[in-house]
Design an enzyme around this catalytic site. Structure first.
Site, PDB file in Angstrom:
ATOM      1  N   ASP A 186       2.024  -6.062  -9.914  1.00  0.00           N
ATOM      2  CA  ASP A 186       2.929  -6.308 -11.048  1.00  0.00           C
ATOM      3  C   ASP A 186       2.894  -7.766 -11.496  1.00  0.00           C
ATOM      4  OD1 ASP A 186       3.837  -3.703 -11.383  1.00  0.00           O
ATOM      5  OD2 ASP A 186       5.425  -3.943  -9.904  1.00  0.00           O
TER       6      ASP A 186
ATOM      7  N   LYS B  81       8.767   1.619  -3.567  1.00  0.00           N
ATOM      8  CA  LYS B  81       8.079   0.320  -3.530  1.00  0.00           C
ATOM      9  C   LYS B  81       8.569  -0.637  -2.441  1.00  0.00           C
ATOM     10  CE  LYS B  81       7.766  -0.836  -8.215  1.00  0.00           C
ATOM     11  NZ  LYS B  81       7.056  -1.350  -9.371  1.00  0.00           N
TER      12      LYS B  81
END
Ligand code: ATR
Length: 279
Positions: free
Chosen positions: A110, A73
């Site tokens: 997220d 990520k």
């Protein structure tokens, strides 16, 4: 009924190392079946040193895009052609979209997932009161970005390693760092408490936090989802606080990615929760 893969099928997937623990194939697979979409979502085991090659292969292979999980990520920020502002602030890319010209856009869903789950599970939560956040890792950053964008003005962060919490101060002027041994008192007057650490996860020690100072109506949100009811949530429930478990964030963060890959904003329902938990 499971839809068959054909020459017309739109394909997306999740890159991770390892990837076999990822729940994303079950999540996106459920929605593909639910909405009868001609699409497929596959696990893609990509070693850390191969992530650049794998990302560049997405347009070449005709993929709609991919989700990224551990350990890709952060590195992906420097590998895509464009980074969306939320991903830049969150310091992580969890969704890569292949644009029509074959370029790659890095996004972070997220922050969206955290807020959508909070609003679904605790509809009465308001941004006016202070928020106390336990932890200062990658998940904490996304949660803070979400809370700032939701209008929270006082955010308190406490982390075992204080320097990591201090590094988050660039995200918001109203961010206050508190020592780890002051975490119990950091709950005073808070309207929301969020655990973003791995404490409480299966195989980890529980989060040692005395809830005495926390107002009785404060929402307690644990982003750990395995187990679904952590020691923190059980303690909060016992004293009557509204609680939000971590599964909602996992499910809601998939929505913007699914929409970008397959064109529909899918619903997070009790049946989906049962499906993802049971598979
Ligand atoms: P993620 O990206 O999932 O947030 P991470 O970046 O490894 O994962 O962050 C894990 C968080 O859990 C950190 O806040 C970490 O505290 P440190 O920054 O001090 O490492 C916290 N954490 C993990 N184990 C812990 C423990 N035993 N006690 C206190 N905090 C812990």
């Amino acid at each position: 009924m499971k839809s068959a893969i054909r020459g017309t099928t739109r394909i997306a997937g999740v890159m991770g190392w390892p990837v076999k623990h990822s729940r994303s194939p079950q999540l996106h697979g459920y929605w593909l079946d639910q909405y009868g979409i001609d699409g497929a979502y596959v696990p893609l085991p990509v070693e850390p040193e191969k992530i650049a090659t794998a990302l560049r292969a997405l347009p070449a292979l005709g993929f709609a895009g991919a989700n990224l999980t551990v350990p890709h990520k952060t590195l992906a920020l420097s590998l895509v052609d464009r980074v969306a502002p939320v991903a830049r602030r969150a310091g992580a890319v969890n969704t890569v979209i292949v644009a029509s010209d074959g370029t790659l856009e890095g996004r972070n869903t997220d922050a969206f997932g955290f807020l959508a789950a909070l609003q679904q599970s605790a509809p009465d939560w308001k941004a006016e009161r202070p928020v106390t956040i336990i932890g200062a890792g990658g998940a904490s950053r996304a949660v803070i970005v979400a809370l700032i964008d939701a209008g929270v003005s006082e955010i308190r962060v406490t982390n075992r390693t204080r320097a990591r919490a201090e590094a988050l101060a660039e995200l918001a002027p109203g961010l206050r760092v508190l020592d780890w041994d002051k975490r119990h008192a950091a709950l005073e007057g808070a309207g929301l408490l969020v655990n973003t650490t791995t404490l409480g996860m299966g195989g980890q020690p529980p989060l040692d936090l005395d809830l005495k100072a926390l107002p009785a109506d404060a929402v307690v949100n644990d982003i750990v989802y395995s187990p679904l009811e952590t020691t923190l949530l059980a303690a909060a429930r016992t004293r009557g606080n509204p609680v939000v478990d971590g599964l909602g964030m996992l499910l809601h963060q998939g929505r913007p990615a699914f929409h970008a890959f397959f064109g529909i904003d899918p619903a997070v329902t009790p049946a989906l929760r049962t499906h993802v938990l049971g598979t």
